[in-house]
Write an enzyme that holds these catalytic residues in place. Sequence first.
Site, PDB file in Angstrom:
ATOM      1  N   THR A 176      65.133  43.554  25.206  1.00  0.00           N
ATOM      2  CA  THR A 176      65.967  43.492  26.878  1.00  0.00           C
ATOM      3  C   THR A 176      64.790  42.726  27.422  1.00  0.00           C
ATOM      4  O   THR A 176      64.024  41.682  27.204  1.00  0.00           O
ATOM      5  CB  THR A 176      64.865  45.206  27.161  1.00  0.00           C
ATOM      6  OG1 THR A 176      65.404  46.674  26.533  1.00  0.00           O
ATOM      7  CG2 THR A 176      64.943  45.475  28.640  1.00  0.00           C
ATOM      8  N   ARG A 204      75.776  55.532  23.739  1.00  0.00           N
ATOM      9  CA  ARG A 204      74.093  55.822  24.081  1.00  0.00           C
ATOM     10  C   ARG A 204      73.907  54.973  25.103  1.00  0.00           C
ATOM     11  O   ARG A 204      74.358  54.392  25.080  1.00  0.00           O
ATOM     12  CB  ARG A 204      72.996  55.808  22.561  1.00  0.00           C
ATOM     13  CG  ARG A 204      71.730  55.774  22.956  1.00  0.00           C
ATOM     14  CD  ARG A 204      71.577  54.659  23.426  1.00  0.00           C
ATOM     15  NE  ARG A 204      69.742  54.924  22.973  1.00  0.00           N
ATOM     16  CZ  ARG A 204      69.037  53.790  24.032  1.00  0.00           C
ATOM     17  NH1 ARG A 204      69.586  52.322  23.758  1.00  0.00           N
ATOM     18  NH2 ARG A 204      67.778  54.333  23.667  1.00  0.00           N
ATOM     19  N   GLY A 206      70.435  53.671  27.248  1.00  0.00           N
ATOM     20  CA  GLY A 206      68.488  54.340  27.033  1.00  0.00           C
ATOM     21  C   GLY A 206      68.124  54.171  29.029  1.00  0.00           C
ATOM     22  O   GLY A 206      68.980  54.570  29.825  1.00  0.00           O
ATOM     23  N   ASP A 207      67.165  53.866  28.938  1.00  0.00           N
ATOM     24  CA  ASP A 207      66.177  54.182  30.381  1.00  0.00           C
ATOM     25  C   ASP A 207      66.408  52.487  31.066  1.00  0.00           C
ATOM     26  O   ASP A 207      66.412  52.671  32.177  1.00  0.00           O
ATOM     27  CB  ASP A 207      64.379  54.220  30.178  1.00  0.00           C
ATOM     28  CG  ASP A 207      64.458  52.376  28.811  1.00  0.00           C
ATOM     29  OD1 ASP A 207      64.674  51.757  28.311  1.00  0.00           O
ATOM     30  OD2 ASP A 207      63.276  52.010  29.577  1.00  0.00           O
ATOM     31  N   THR A 227      60.550  48.604  28.480  1.00  0.00           N
ATOM     32  CA  THR A 227      60.856  47.935  27.763  1.00  0.00           C
ATOM     33  C   THR A 227      59.987  48.986  26.597  1.00  0.00           C
ATOM     34  O   THR A 227      58.902  48.811  26.435  1.00  0.00           O
ATOM     35  CB  THR A 227      60.466  46.657  27.205  1.00  0.00           C
ATOM     36  OG1 THR A 227      60.884  46.419  25.398  1.00  0.00           O
ATOM     37  CG2 THR A 227      59.420  45.739  27.378  1.00  0.00           C
ATOM     38  N   GLY A 228      60.507  49.102  25.666  1.00  0.00           N
ATOM     39  CA  GLY A 228      60.513  50.467  24.855  1.00  0.00           C
ATOM     40  C   GLY A 228      61.631  51.327  24.292  1.00  0.00           C
ATOM     41  O   GLY A 228      62.881  50.924  24.348  1.00  0.00           O
ATOM     42  N   GLY A 230      64.095  53.335  24.665  1.00  0.00           N
ATOM     43  CA  GLY A 230      63.830  53.746  26.044  1.00  0.00           C
ATOM     44  C   GLY A 230      64.474  55.729  25.786  1.00  0.00           C
ATOM     45  O   GLY A 230      64.109  56.345  27.456  1.00  0.00           O
TER      46      GLY A 230
END
Length: 309
Positions: A176, A204, A206-207, A227-228, A230
């Site tokens: 990301t 889908r 994510g965060d 980042t990770g 989500g």
Amino acid sequence: MSTFSIAIHGGAGTILRSSMTPELQQQYEQGLQAAIDKGYAILETGGSAVDAVEAAVSSLEDFPLFNAGRGSVFNNKGGHEMDAAIMDGRTLEAGAVAGISHVKNPVQVCRAVMENSGHVMLAGAGADEFAKTQGFEQMSDDYYYTEQRYKQWQEAMKEGVVQLDHTDKESKKFGTVGAVALDKDGNLAAATSTGGLTNKKFGRIGDSPIPGAGTYANNDTCAISCTGVGELFIRRVVAYDISCLMEYKGLSLREACDIVVQDKLVKIGGEGGLVALDKHGNIEMAFNSEGMYRACKSSDGRSEVLIYR
Ligand code: ASP
């Protein structure tokens, strides 16, 4: 002179040291350096934090090795669905897109959503349609094709798994891009952009595009880009949690980042990291993974481009 600073990331997790070659490392570092220089130049000439994060993230989106914009990963239908957000810490205004598929720079569409749509988040076909009406060029699927991403997707499909960028059998990796900035007027801003997870389910989200989860900026506290994985960052409301720890508990940026990244996230298996800035220009680049592509530059002379611990 008032302090101004910028910090960026190109994803936490990174390629394992053992698989990294000097040439590849140099390419990643060049990508980070180009982005941080673009953002910093804007701040140096009196530009706004929002302009700086938009420019830095656009540069990272154009760089094919990072999982955002051009280098976005494949979803389980062989397409690209990108998520992004931008937030202005001065006004708490935000703009976001989720599952957008045909623009070159999702972060620029976020800016248009924030300023011209009357809404905060647009998703899917509606986001692409909005981008078109705002004059953004429509990219064909070929633009996002890279051999490396295609291979990652084929492997992920074969194994029937959903993978973070670079995931291999030895370790989980993330991808990301994001930026946080403090300008000469004391305003904070944050932006994040991603292609999400390799072989993720169609639809889908994510965060990254969710204000408070993967992206947040508030002049009273901090600017954060995450980042990770989500799903875990959404459940932990990571970016807003850091802001709240500062606002309600009076913690410093470092203390708040430490608690959230090294303790709260770890407890639920949330591997990843973030870049953060407070209103004094303090910079944190915190992660609980093996590495995080990252860089920072500030008017007090700090200048770093780093990958591993
Ligand atoms: N947070 C991103 C997502 O879950 C992925 C990443 O940071 O690698 O979409």
